[in-house]
Design an enzyme around this catalytic site. Sequence first.
Site, short mmCIF file in Angstrom:
data_model
loop_
_atom_site.label_atom_id
_atom_site.label_comp_id
_atom_site.label_asym_id
_atom_site.label_seq_id
_atom_site.Cartn_x
_atom_site.Cartn_y
_atom_site.Cartn_z
N GLY A 46 0.83 -1.20 0.00
CA GLY A 46 0.00 0.00 0.00
C GLY A 46 0.86 1.25 0.00
N GLN A 51 3.01 9.98 1.02
CA GLN A 51 4.29 9.26 1.03
C GLN A 51 5.13 9.55 -0.22
OE1 GLN A 51 2.36 5.30 2.14
NE2 GLN A 51 4.31 5.17 3.22
N CYS A 93 5.81 -0.14 7.15
CA CYS A 93 5.46 1.08 6.43
C CYS A 93 6.64 1.50 5.57
CB CYS A 93 5.11 2.17 7.43
SG CYS A 93 4.63 3.71 6.62
N LEU A 94 6.38 1.80 4.30
CA LEU A 94 7.47 2.16 3.38
C LEU A 94 8.17 3.46 3.81
CD1 LEU A 94 5.86 1.31 -0.08
CD2 LEU A 94 7.59 0.01 1.17
N HIS A 135 -4.53 1.32 7.62
CA HIS A 135 -3.18 1.89 7.67
C HIS A 135 -3.05 3.07 6.69
CE1 HIS A 135 1.39 1.33 7.98
NE2 HIS A 135 1.26 2.14 6.94
N GLU A 136 -3.57 2.86 5.47
CA GLU A 136 -3.43 3.90 4.43
C GLU A 136 -4.33 5.10 4.72
OE1 GLU A 136 -0.93 3.71 2.60
OE2 GLU A 136 -0.53 1.62 3.04
N HIS A 139 -2.69 7.33 7.04
CA HIS A 139 -1.71 8.21 6.39
C HIS A 139 -2.38 9.50 5.91
CE1 HIS A 139 2.19 6.29 6.19
NE2 HIS A 139 1.68 5.15 5.77
NI NI Z 1 2.57 3.27 5.75
#
Ligand code: NI
Length: 182
Positions: A46, A51, A93-94, A135-136, A139
């Site tokens: 995701g 991000q 998380c990226l 999660h997204e 963000h």
């Molecule tokens: Ni993340």
Amino acid sequence: MTIRDIVLFPDDILTTKCEPVEEVDDAIRELIDDMVETMYDAPGVGLAAPQVGVPLRITVIDPTAGEEEDDLHVLINPEIVEAEGHLSWEEGCLSIPGVYEKIDRAARVKVRALDRDGEPYELEAEDLMSVCIQHEIDHLDGILFLDRMSRLKRRIAVKKYKKHLAKMKQAEDEEGDEEDSQ
Ligand code: NI
């Protein structure tokens, strides 16, 4: 399509509440395509627009990280309209590489969003997909999974992350030295 740079913690944009998309036009679709490419390149399951440095309410999710076809979901202005049950899933998380931690989430969610063409749709999800959606969407509200940890776990996670970053940087420097000497 372009692979964009992924913004890393603690950049301010990661704690910014993102603005809704007013019109799904070609510029938005280009951003979405770049986000998909960036997510698959990482690889991740995701990615949210902040991000890649864009404070808009857009996220792309693929729980198979591109391993299976037709599992890509584009969510513009997503809203959770129903949530039930509890689960605890190990998340990463990226924007915070090197950290994996179990986070408590709703087990099942129903989400309402616009697709890549600006058409509204609803999606019911459980397990990993439910976790990804929550999660997204976090963000998009400027909330990181670090913020859902106890203070102690958060402190340990940030330490782990900093160590991981230092290692990544060291590996990059060494690569650079090798290139210099050739
Ligand atoms: Ni993340």
